[in-house]
Design a protein around this motif. Structure first.
Motif, short mmCIF file in Angstrom:
data_model
loop_
_atom_site.label_atom_id
_atom_site.label_comp_id
_atom_site.label_asym_id
_atom_site.label_seq_id
_atom_site.Cartn_x
_atom_site.Cartn_y
_atom_site.Cartn_z
N GLN A 56 0.82 -1.22 0.00
CA GLN A 56 0.00 0.00 0.00
C GLN A 56 0.85 1.27 0.00
O GLN A 56 0.39 2.32 -0.42
CB GLN A 56 -0.92 0.02 1.24
N GLU A 57 2.07 1.12 0.50
CA GLU A 57 2.95 2.29 0.59
C GLU A 57 4.31 1.86 0.06
O GLU A 57 5.24 1.57 0.82
CB GLU A 57 3.06 2.72 2.06
N ILE A 86 -2.84 -8.34 -2.84
CA ILE A 86 -1.98 -8.11 -4.01
C ILE A 86 -2.77 -7.42 -5.11
O ILE A 86 -2.29 -6.50 -5.76
CB ILE A 86 -1.36 -9.44 -4.49
N LYS A 87 -4.02 -7.86 -5.27
CA LYS A 87 -4.83 -7.25 -6.33
C LYS A 87 -5.18 -5.80 -6.04
O LYS A 87 -5.44 -5.03 -6.96
CB LYS A 87 -6.06 -8.11 -6.60
N SER A 88 -5.15 -5.41 -4.76
CA SER A 88 -5.39 -3.98 -4.49
C SER A 88 -4.10 -3.23 -4.16
O SER A 88 -4.13 -2.15 -3.57
CB SER A 88 -6.47 -3.80 -3.42
N GLY A 112 -3.42 -5.45 -14.06
CA GLY A 112 -4.19 -6.57 -13.53
C GLY A 112 -3.54 -7.91 -13.84
O GLY A 112 -3.57 -8.84 -13.02
N ALA A 113 -2.92 -8.02 -15.02
CA ALA A 113 -2.27 -9.27 -15.41
C ALA A 113 -1.09 -9.56 -14.48
O ALA A 113 -0.91 -10.69 -13.99
CB ALA A 113 -1.80 -9.18 -16.86
N LEU A 114 -0.30 -8.51 -14.23
CA LEU A 114 0.85 -8.66 -13.33
C LEU A 114 0.39 -9.04 -11.92
O LEU A 114 0.92 -9.98 -11.31
CB LEU A 114 1.64 -7.34 -13.30
N LYS A 115 -0.61 -8.34 -11.44
CA LYS A 115 -1.10 -8.63 -10.07
C LYS A 115 -1.63 -10.06 -9.96
O LYS A 115 -1.38 -10.74 -8.96
CB LYS A 115 -2.18 -7.63 -9.69
N GLY A 116 -2.34 -10.50 -10.98
CA GLY A 116 -2.86 -11.87 -10.98
C GLY A 116 -1.73 -12.88 -10.89
O GLY A 116 -1.81 -13.87 -10.13
N ASP A 117 -0.67 -12.64 -11.63
CA ASP A 117 0.47 -13.56 -11.62
C ASP A 117 1.21 -13.54 -10.28
O ASP A 117 1.68 -14.57 -9.80
CB ASP A 117 1.45 -13.23 -12.76
N VAL A 118 1.34 -12.35 -9.69
CA VAL A 118 1.99 -12.26 -8.38
C VAL A 118 1.15 -13.03 -7.34
O VAL A 118 1.69 -13.81 -6.55
CB VAL A 118 2.19 -10.79 -7.93
#
Ligand code: TYM
Length: 332
Positions: A190-191, A220-222, A269-275
């Motif tokens: 978040q920071e 991770i998604k947010s 969103g693609a990157l976050k989904g993979d993480v």
């Protein structure tokens, strides 16, 4: 074999992703090539108020997580700091070599004591880095695998070892920090300019490895990114995206360049989904293995007992040399 030593606090319960990527992952790798000593630092944990039953439970929990992460008691020495009394004993000697001003300059003390409110921090918190110095010197460690936030403490260790050696004769090995550039500092989701830490204002940016992976995926998604849409590594201008790339690269073994190429034309969103997927893939078996060790406390305690015995043999020898050099009369 060169020797490594490191420690982790039991206070927090679950390890977080920063602990794992910044330190514990390296501990696991180094046990193959180094004479490795790793400990749960319960003496350090009481520098801030602790509940006794929780401290005991968290000490076992920390050891279980270290084993679940891949430490192998056949390949390294895993122990609990308070099982080896020499830590506190050498710390006293090192306290007496440390200047008050020198200790006052430790940034972690300044941060932590500020959080406790002026005047409320304990003397133990003040001398915390000096206990860490003793931890490292007792084992004559060549390298200390840690995250960036521990660099200053390793530097203090070098300074005090040099001072002791100069005053009393060559006794201690000068240790070097072992800090991998890529994962030296994992940032809060978040920071993303602050390190990931249990003491952050909100837990939303913190990935606890023992949490339900669904909770972590949601965090991770947010994660905070930026108003741009391009996925590139740029720590100064795109700290959030860069942090996610670092995490994904380390967990999957793909280089950041490979990842960036793969995300051309794709959205955050693609990157976050993979993480989220990579964290889940790591955390799921990690949680199961941790639980298995916790379900068998006898095995866990016997691993720690053997570790303490091996650690003590080394620590006792160093301490007796140090005691002799400072001029203590040997007990007959
Ligand atoms: P501790 O328990 O706070 O953290 C354990 C390890 O995790 C690393 N770390 C991180 N690395 C990268 N990014 C982050 N966001 C992050 N957060 C934590 C820490 O750098 C550390 O390596 N004082 C030590 C424990 C200690 C010790 C020692 C270490 C006591 N004696 C002797 C080395 C040698 C500490 O509080 O770590």
């Amino acid at each position: 074999r060169p020797r490594v030593l490191s420690g982790i606090q039991p206070t927090a319960g679950s390890f977080h992703l920063g602990n794992y990527l910044g330190a514990v992952r390296q501990w696991v790798a180094l046990q193959e090539s180094h004479d490795a000593f790793y400990m749960v630092v319960d003496l350090h944990a009481i520098t801030v108020p602790q509940d006794p039953a929780e401290l005991r439970a968290n000490t076992r929990l920390a050891a279980a997580q270290l084993l679940a992460a891949g430490l192998d008691p056949e390949r390294c020495t895993l122990f609990v700091q308070s099982h080896v009394p020499e830590h506190a004993q050498l710390a006293w000697v090192m306290n007496c070599l440390t200047g008050f001003g020198e200790a006052s300059r430790m940034t972690q003390f300044k941060d932590k004591s500020a959080k406790q409110g002026t005047g409320n921090a304990t003397v133990g918190l003040f001398t915390y880095p000096i206990l860490q110095v003793a931890d490292i010197l007792l084992y004559q460690a060549d390298q200390v695998p840690v995250g960036e936030d521990q660099r200053q403490h390793v530097e203090l260790t070098r300074d005090l070892a040099t001072r002791f050696n100069g005053r009393f004769g060559d006794t201690f090995t000068l240790p070097a920090p072992y800090i991998l550039k890529e994962t030296a500092k994992i940032y809060d989701l978040q920071e993303p300019t602050a390190k990931m830490s249990k003491s952050a204002a909100t837990p939303k940016g913190l990935i606890n490895l023992l949490d339900d992976p669904k909770v972590s995926a949601k965090k991770i998604k947010s994660a905070v990114t930026d108003t741009d849409t391009v996925i590139t590594f740029d720590a100064a201008n795109k700290p959030g995206v860069s942090n996610l790339l670092t995490i994904l690269s380390t967990l999957t073994g793909a280089t950041v360049e490979e990842l960036v190429t793969g995300y051309e034309g794709k959205m955050y969103g693609a990157l976050k989904g993979d993480v989220a997927e990579a964290v889940t893939d790591f955390a799921t078996p990690f949680r199961t293995r941790t639980q298995e060790y916790l379900d068998d406390p006898e095995t866990l305690d016997s691993i720690l007992a053997k570790g303490a015995e091996k650690a003590r043999a080394v620590a006792a020898e160093t301490l007796s040399q140090a005691y002799e050099r400072v001029g203590f009369l040997p007990a007959k």
